[in-house]
Design an enzyme around this catalytic site. Structure first.
Site, PDB file in Angstrom:
ATOM      1  N   SER A  25       0.845  -1.168  -0.033  1.00 14.24           N
ATOM      2  CA  SER A  25      -0.058  -0.026   0.019  1.00 14.24           C
ATOM      3  C   SER A  25       0.966   1.195   0.105  1.00 14.24           C
ATOM      4  O   SER A  25       1.862   1.170  -0.167  1.00 14.24           O
ATOM      5  CB  SER A  25      -0.968  -0.080   1.336  1.00 14.24           C
ATOM      6  OG  SER A  25      -0.175  -0.036   2.467  1.00 14.24           O
ATOM      7  N   THR A  57      -1.002   0.910  -6.706  1.00 16.27           N
ATOM      8  CA  THR A  57      -1.141   0.131  -5.343  1.00 16.27           C
ATOM      9  C   THR A  57      -2.420   0.789  -4.791  1.00 16.27           C
ATOM     10  O   THR A  57      -3.484   1.204  -5.662  1.00 16.27           O
ATOM     11  CB  THR A  57      -0.192   0.632  -4.284  1.00 16.27           C
ATOM     12  OG1 THR A  57      -0.288  -0.041  -3.158  1.00 16.27           O
ATOM     13  CG2 THR A  57       0.016   2.176  -4.114  1.00 16.27           C
ATOM     14  N   TYR A  58      -2.879   0.865  -3.410  1.00 19.49           N
ATOM     15  CA  TYR A  58      -3.913   1.573  -2.888  1.00 19.49           C
ATOM     16  C   TYR A  58      -3.605   2.442  -1.807  1.00 19.49           C
ATOM     17  O   TYR A  58      -2.478   2.165  -1.061  1.00 19.49           O
ATOM     18  CB  TYR A  58      -4.877   0.559  -2.226  1.00 19.49           C
ATOM     19  CG  TYR A  58      -4.532  -0.582  -1.211  1.00 19.49           C
ATOM     20  CD1 TYR A  58      -4.638  -0.157  -0.061  1.00 19.49           C
ATOM     21  CD2 TYR A  58      -3.682  -1.692  -1.932  1.00 19.49           C
ATOM     22  CE1 TYR A  58      -3.999  -1.120   0.928  1.00 19.49           C
ATOM     23  CE2 TYR A  58      -3.209  -2.651  -1.135  1.00 19.49           C
ATOM     24  CZ  TYR A  58      -3.209  -2.531   0.214  1.00 19.49           C
ATOM     25  OH  TYR A  58      -2.923  -3.296   1.364  1.00 19.49           O
ATOM     26  N   GLY A  73       5.684  -2.505   1.000  1.00 17.19           N
ATOM     27  CA  GLY A  73       5.438  -3.805   0.405  1.00 17.19           C
ATOM     28  C   GLY A  73       6.528  -3.639  -0.770  1.00 17.19           C
ATOM     29  O   GLY A  73       7.504  -3.052  -0.891  1.00 17.19           O
ATOM     30  N   ALA A  74       5.887  -4.799  -2.049  1.00 10.02           N
ATOM     31  CA  ALA A  74       6.732  -4.905  -3.009  1.00 10.02           C
ATOM     32  C   ALA A  74       6.870  -3.508  -3.910  1.00 10.02           C
ATOM     33  O   ALA A  74       7.946  -3.219  -4.302  1.00 10.02           O
ATOM     34  CB  ALA A  74       6.035  -5.652  -4.078  1.00 10.02           C
ATOM     35  N   ALA A  75       6.118  -2.449  -3.847  1.00 10.21           N
ATOM     36  CA  ALA A  75       6.204  -1.257  -4.295  1.00 10.21           C
ATOM     37  C   ALA A  75       7.363  -0.381  -3.759  1.00 10.21           C
ATOM     38  O   ALA A  75       7.862   0.388  -4.485  1.00 10.21           O
ATOM     39  CB  ALA A  75       5.125  -0.385  -4.253  1.00 10.21           C
TER      40      ALA A  75
END
Length: 126
Positions: A25, A57-58, A73-75
């Site tokens: 996120s 993403t959000y 996260g992955a981002a």
């Protein structure tokens, strides 16, 4: 007919945190979410001005007044602390809604200071 239009934008916000080991996120200062009309868990697009990465993403709410932009996260592989990003939310609008639609845009100065808001982008000139 429906059109997908810019709903909200945070222009040139600075990433304050990049946390790989966190549920995915992007945490955004809650006051900015409210001003922009972006809802928690709403899909957002992030455009990294410094490295050209673009990703989806959000949004999640960060503490009000924190000036936080935390890419999680992955981002976190796509944006590091100090990177300048443009965060956009889009929405579907009907033909009737298009006549009065105005996006909410927040413009950030260095240090994630809110410089000004607008609902129109000036015409680009040569």
């Amino acid at each position: 007919m429906h059109a997908i239009m810019l709903k909200a934008k945070l222009h040139r916000a600075e990433v304050t945190h990049s946390v790989l080991d966190y549920e995915g996120s992007c945490a955004i200062d809650g006051e900015w979410l409210d001003l922009a009309g972006i809802h928690e868990y709403e899909q957002i697009q992030i455009y990294n001005v410094d490295n050209g990465e673009r990703f989806t993403t959000y949004a999640i709410r960060a503490e009000d007044g924190s000036k936080m932009i935390s890419v999680n996260g992955a981002a976190a592989h796509k944006a590091q602390k100090g990177d300048r990003v443009i965060i956009c939310a889009y929405a579907h609008y009907s033909e009737a809604e298009l006549a009065t639609h105005k996006p909410r845009m927040l413009y950030m100065a260095p240090g994630n200071v809110l410089s000004h808001t607008s609902n129109a982008i000036p015409v680009q000139v040569a």
